[in-house]
Design an enzyme around this catalytic site. Structure first.
Site, short mmCIF file in Angstrom:
data_model
loop_
_atom_site.label_atom_id
_atom_site.label_comp_id
_atom_site.label_asym_id
_atom_site.label_seq_id
_atom_site.Cartn_x
_atom_site.Cartn_y
_atom_site.Cartn_z
N SER A 66 147.14 73.34 13.49
CA SER A 66 147.87 73.00 12.28
C SER A 66 148.63 71.68 12.39
O SER A 66 149.12 71.16 11.39
CB SER A 66 148.87 74.11 11.92
OG SER A 66 149.98 74.08 12.78
N LYS A 125 156.29 73.10 14.70
CA LYS A 125 156.16 72.55 13.34
C LYS A 125 157.15 71.40 13.15
O LYS A 125 158.11 71.24 13.89
CB LYS A 125 156.47 73.63 12.29
CG LYS A 125 155.40 74.70 12.17
CD LYS A 125 154.15 74.15 11.51
CE LYS A 125 153.12 75.24 11.29
NZ LYS A 125 152.62 75.80 12.55
#
Length: 236
Positions: free
Chosen positions: A157, A195
């Protein structure tokens, strides 16, 4: 490794498909896992799909296919408590080819041995359990002040930020970060993910760097920063 709820849902879907050949409804899944809303089931199904355990069959309502059985998930792990940092435990050698080594440093490059504390998800958050599995020498030039540790990245991701599956992330231990920092974030005291952090009022957004993954938004009290990304090492 799956979270407890992910493992429970995968087991329930697998058992229902074996018994009836029909996927359970969202209401049946919600009741089986004792959840208050179907939104939690949607999140769990998305997580299982992204990690390759199930897939949704197109053009068919309630149609799910189990690609990997609950047994291959190695059981449901216990929730970790009072660990800092909280990451994913793993046997890096079980069932795998011999590890490829990070290239040796050039002569004269200052190095420092750092603990490898497990795997971190660059994708759907996964169950957080601290476990030191190895030590690796990392260039001192990649570090900042304070204490550092290494995590092996799992998932894709963050590929548009140059972070790939299998990379070694060098993390500076920290409890806070500024907007735009890539951080190790602990969600709901049990799930860790890598993230980009965005603070928006009373909410925190954990942004992916891959259009195939959605940004996840949480209340500020649900997210704890456990470190900031300061460097990467890659094996070839």
């Amino acid at each position: 490794m799956l979270t407890k709820k992910q493992h429970q849902l995968l087991t329930f879907i697998d058992e229902r498909l074996r018994a009836t050949g029909v996927s359970p409804s969202f209401d049946e899944m919600k009741d089986a896992l004792d959840l208050k809303s179907k939104s939690g089931i949607h999140r769990l199904i998305t997580a299982l799909e992204e990690r390759g355990f199930i897939r949704r069959l197109p053009h068919r309502a309630r149609a799910l296919e189990v690609l990997k059985t609950p047994e291959s998930a190695e059981g449901a792990p216990a929730r970790a408590r009072n660990f800092t940092p909280s990451v994913v435990r793993g046997d890096f050698n079980k069932g795998r080819a011999p590890a490829r080594r990070v290239a040796p440093p050039a002569e004269g490059v200052a190095m420092e041995g750092l603990p490898v504390l497990g795997r971190i998800a660059a994708g759907t958050p996964i169950e957080a359990i601290q476990h030191e599995v190895d030590r690796i020498d990392a260039p001192s030039a990649l570090m900042r002040t304070g204490e550092h540790y290494i995590l092996e990245v799992q998932g894709e991701s963050m590929i548009e930020a140059g972070i790939h599956d299998g990379d070694y992330a060098i993390i500076q231990r920290a409890k806070d970060a500024t907007n735009g920092d890539i951080v190790v974030a602990l969600v709901d005291c049990e799930e860790a993910t890598l993230k980009r952090l965005r603070k928006k009022g009373e909410s925190i957004a954990l942004e992916a760097a891959n259009p195939a993954f959605e940004t996840r938004i949480y209340g500020a009290d649900r997210v704890a920063v456990q470190g900031r990304l300061v460097g990467l090492m890659r094996k070839y």
